[in-house]
Scaffold this motif. Structure first.
Motif, short mmCIF file in Angstrom:
data_model
loop_
_atom_site.label_atom_id
_atom_site.label_comp_id
_atom_site.label_asym_id
_atom_site.label_seq_id
_atom_site.Cartn_x
_atom_site.Cartn_y
_atom_site.Cartn_z
N GLY A 255 0.79 -1.23 0.00
CA GLY A 255 0.00 0.00 0.00
C GLY A 255 0.82 1.28 0.00
N SER A 256 2.10 1.18 -0.27
CA SER A 256 2.95 2.38 -0.27
C SER A 256 2.69 3.27 -1.48
N GLY A 257 2.09 2.70 -2.52
CA GLY A 257 1.87 3.45 -3.75
C GLY A 257 3.04 3.37 -4.71
N ARG A 258 4.06 2.61 -4.35
CA ARG A 258 5.24 2.44 -5.21
C ARG A 258 5.20 1.08 -5.88
N GLU A 259 6.01 0.92 -6.92
CA GLU A 259 6.11 -0.36 -7.61
C GLU A 259 6.83 -1.35 -6.71
N LEU A 260 6.48 -2.63 -6.84
CA LEU A 260 7.08 -3.69 -6.04
C LEU A 260 8.60 -3.68 -6.14
N ALA A 261 9.12 -3.48 -7.33
CA ALA A 261 10.58 -3.50 -7.54
C ALA A 261 11.28 -2.34 -6.84
N GLN A 262 10.54 -1.26 -6.54
CA GLN A 262 11.12 -0.09 -5.88
C GLN A 262 10.74 -0.02 -4.40
N CYS A 263 9.99 -1.01 -3.92
CA CYS A 263 9.50 -0.98 -2.55
C CYS A 263 9.95 -2.23 -1.80
N CYS A 264 9.09 -3.21 -1.67
CA CYS A 264 9.39 -4.42 -0.89
C CYS A 264 10.11 -5.51 -1.68
N GLY A 265 10.09 -5.43 -2.99
CA GLY A 265 10.70 -6.45 -3.83
C GLY A 265 12.15 -6.75 -3.49
N PRO A 266 13.02 -5.72 -3.35
CA PRO A 266 14.42 -6.00 -3.01
C PRO A 266 14.59 -6.72 -1.67
N TYR A 267 13.70 -6.46 -0.71
CA TYR A 267 13.78 -7.16 0.58
C TYR A 267 13.45 -8.63 0.39
N LEU A 268 12.39 -8.92 -0.37
CA LEU A 268 11.98 -10.30 -0.59
C LEU A 268 12.99 -11.06 -1.43
N ASP A 269 13.68 -10.38 -2.33
CA ASP A 269 14.68 -11.02 -3.17
C ASP A 269 16.03 -11.17 -2.48
N GLY A 270 16.21 -10.53 -1.32
CA GLY A 270 17.46 -10.63 -0.59
C GLY A 270 18.54 -9.66 -1.03
N THR A 271 18.20 -8.69 -1.90
CA THR A 271 19.19 -7.73 -2.36
C THR A 271 19.27 -6.50 -1.45
N ALA A 272 18.34 -6.40 -0.50
CA ALA A 272 18.34 -5.31 0.49
C ALA A 272 17.75 -5.85 1.78
N GLN A 273 17.99 -5.12 2.87
CA GLN A 273 17.44 -5.49 4.17
C GLN A 273 16.59 -4.35 4.70
N ALA A 274 15.43 -4.68 5.24
CA ALA A 274 14.56 -3.68 5.86
C ALA A 274 15.30 -3.09 7.05
N ASP A 275 15.38 -1.76 7.10
CA ASP A 275 16.15 -1.12 8.16
C ASP A 275 15.30 -0.40 9.19
N SER A 276 13.97 -0.49 9.06
CA SER A 276 13.08 0.14 10.03
C SER A 276 11.91 -0.80 10.31
N PRO A 277 11.28 -0.65 11.47
CA PRO A 277 10.11 -1.49 11.77
C PRO A 277 9.02 -1.37 10.71
N GLU A 278 8.75 -0.16 10.22
CA GLU A 278 7.72 0.00 9.20
C GLU A 278 8.07 -0.76 7.92
N ALA A 279 9.32 -0.65 7.48
CA ALA A 279 9.75 -1.36 6.27
C ALA A 279 9.64 -2.86 6.45
N LEU A 280 9.97 -3.36 7.65
CA LEU A 280 9.89 -4.80 7.88
C LEU A 280 8.44 -5.27 7.94
N VAL A 281 7.55 -4.50 8.57
CA VAL A 281 6.13 -4.87 8.58
C VAL A 281 5.58 -4.89 7.16
N ARG A 282 5.87 -3.85 6.39
CA ARG A 282 5.36 -3.78 5.01
C ARG A 282 5.89 -4.95 4.17
#
Length: 167
Positions: free
Chosen positions: A8-35
């Motif tokens: 629900g961020s309004g951004r594309e998956l590849a620019q939002c949660c996609g990198p976290y799910l693919d393992g190319t980035a790590q969520a660095d805040s509680p909000e990012a990890l919840v999303r």
């Protein structure tokens, strides 16, 4: 074609949660990890949910169990609440926290789950530890309810069902 992120961020998956799910980035805040965890539920990426659960709290979770529990769930949306740093949980531990409400349908009924989630860092990485269930906010009318046989609030003198309630 690009896909919008389910969080629900309004951004594309590849620019939002996609990198976290693919393992190319790590969520660095509680909000990012919840999303990102919500997105993992929507996309049925249960391996990510296990990976982002604190290693000391993984003993009771499994990919197979999550698949079974969510087999007939259709996720609708995520509403984020407040996110706080260094708060005390119900066990007296100091952690980061985030509150959320997720909406879904199960067996044709819309439902809501709310949680205040707690997070801790290990080796510089943020992990989900546990959460406390939150009750959904009840719907409250701003005006008193008008019954079918009550006088119409418009002042016509007619019953509501024969006046404004007829439409």
């Amino acid at each position: 074609m690009s896909q919008m992120c389910p969080c629900g961020s309004g951004r594309e998956l590849a620019q939002c949660c996609g990198p976290y799910l693919d393992g190319t980035a790590q969520a660095d805040s509680p909000e990012a990890l919840v999303r990102s965890r919500y997105t993992a539920y929507v996309l049925r990426r249960f391996d990510y949910l296990v990976e982002t659960t604190h290693p000391d709290h993984r003993e009771d979770i499994s990919v197979q169990e999550m698949e079974e529990q969510t087999r007939n769930v259709h996720w609708l949306r995520l509403d984020m609440g407040p996110c706080e740093e260094n708060v005390e949980d119900s066990h007296g531990r100091r952690m980061d926290a985030a509150e959320f409400y997720a909406y879904y349908t199960l067996d044709g009924t819309t439902r809501q789950i709310g949680e205040r989630s707690y997070f801790s860092r290990k080796d510089g990485r943020l992990y989900y530890v546990d959460g406390e269930t939150r009750r959904g906010r009840a719907y409250r009318r701003s005006e008193p309810k008008v019954g079918r046989n009550d006088p119409c609030p418009c002042g016509s003198g007619k019953k509501y069902k024969k006046c404004c309630g007829a439409a």
